[in-house]
Design a protein around this motif. Sequence first.
Motif, PDB file in Angstrom:
ATOM      1  N   GLY A  58       0.832  -1.201   0.000  1.00 20.51           N
ATOM      2  CA  GLY A  58       0.000   0.000   0.000  1.00 20.51           C
ATOM      3  C   GLY A  58       0.860   1.241   0.000  1.00 20.51           C
ATOM      4  O   GLY A  58       2.078   1.182   0.164  1.00 20.51           O
ATOM      5  N   GLU A  59       0.221   2.381  -0.185  1.00 21.12           N
ATOM      6  CA  GLU A  59       0.953   3.650  -0.166  1.00 21.12           C
ATOM      7  C   GLU A  59       1.380   3.979   1.260  1.00 21.12           C
ATOM      8  O   GLU A  59       0.576   3.936   2.189  1.00 21.12           O
ATOM      9  CB  GLU A  59       0.065   4.772  -0.700  1.00 21.12           C
ATOM     10  CG  GLU A  59       0.765   6.117  -0.746  1.00 21.12           C
ATOM     11  CD  GLU A  59      -0.135   7.236  -1.237  1.00 21.12           C
ATOM     12  OE1 GLU A  59       0.330   8.384  -1.231  1.00 21.12           O
ATOM     13  OE2 GLU A  59      -1.290   6.977  -1.607  1.00 21.12           O
ATOM     14  N   VAL A  60       2.652   4.283   1.426  1.00 25.43           N
ATOM     15  CA  VAL A  60       3.179   4.676   2.727  1.00 25.43           C
ATOM     16  C   VAL A  60       2.952   6.168   2.892  1.00 25.43           C
ATOM     17  O   VAL A  60       3.399   6.967   2.079  1.00 25.43           O
ATOM     18  CB  VAL A  60       4.687   4.348   2.843  1.00 25.43           C
ATOM     19  CG1 VAL A  60       5.245   4.871   4.161  1.00 25.43           C
ATOM     20  CG2 VAL A  60       4.916   2.853   2.713  1.00 25.43           C
ATOM     21  N   LYS A  61       2.218   6.534   3.946  1.00 23.24           N
ATOM     22  CA  LYS A  61       1.919   7.943   4.213  1.00 23.24           C
ATOM     23  C   LYS A  61       2.337   8.280   5.626  1.00 23.24           C
ATOM     24  O   LYS A  61       1.951   7.604   6.575  1.00 23.24           O
ATOM     25  CB  LYS A  61       0.421   8.214   4.093  1.00 23.24           C
ATOM     26  CG  LYS A  61      -0.156   8.066   2.721  1.00 23.24           C
ATOM     27  CD  LYS A  61      -1.630   8.415   2.755  1.00 23.24           C
ATOM     28  CE  LYS A  61      -2.264   8.251   1.403  1.00 23.24           C
ATOM     29  NZ  LYS A  61      -3.694   8.550   1.452  1.00 23.24           N
ATOM     30  N   ALA A  62       3.115   9.327   5.756  1.00 26.15           N
ATOM     31  CA  ALA A  62       3.431   9.828   7.097  1.00 26.15           C
ATOM     32  C   ALA A  62       2.197  10.550   7.625  1.00 26.15           C
ATOM     33  O   ALA A  62       1.414  11.099   6.867  1.00 26.15           O
ATOM     34  CB  ALA A  62       4.615  10.786   7.038  1.00 26.15           C
ATOM     35  N   GLY A  63       2.024  10.527   8.902  1.00 28.22           N
ATOM     36  CA  GLY A  63       0.879  11.219   9.495  1.00 28.22           C
ATOM     37  C   GLY A  63      -0.173  10.236   9.951  1.00 28.22           C
ATOM     38  O   GLY A  63       0.120   9.108  10.297  1.00 28.22           O
ATOM     39  N   GLY A  64      -1.407  10.654   9.916  1.00 30.65           N
ATOM     40  CA  GLY A  64      -2.489   9.822  10.415  1.00 30.65           C
ATOM     41  C   GLY A  64      -2.646  10.034  11.908  1.00 30.65           C
ATOM     42  O   GLY A  64      -2.129  10.994  12.477  1.00 30.65           O
TER      43      GLY A  64
END
Length: 117
Positions: A58-64
């Motif tokens: 999956g797409e790695v996204k910083a944050g959340g």
Amino acid sequence: MMAQGRDKRIDYIEFNVSDIARMRAFYGDAFGWSFKDYGPDYCEFSDGNLTGGFAAGGEVKAGGPLIILFADDLVDTQKRIETAGGKIVNPIFDFPGGRRFHFTDPDGYELAVWSDK
């Protein structure tokens, strides 16, 4: 009314990651978590209280959401995180009820660690 059992409590956290082996090493070294593999693209982790997973592809996204861990010894935990490859982004600071710091893991997820000491 208080929630009973697992109802209305955090039950699982999942991270999209670029390298499962690297994340296993980081969280194993820094926090002593245990792991169970479910094929090459998924690994479940447990901290002894909460379970979650590392998912590849999956797409790695910083944050959340900010996930906050507890530690009896903040200084030792900070050293372990840095040794394991994490980066401290907000050094230890006081807040009502305790002290905490923020760090990023090797994929850029920001988490925090707090202590009531």
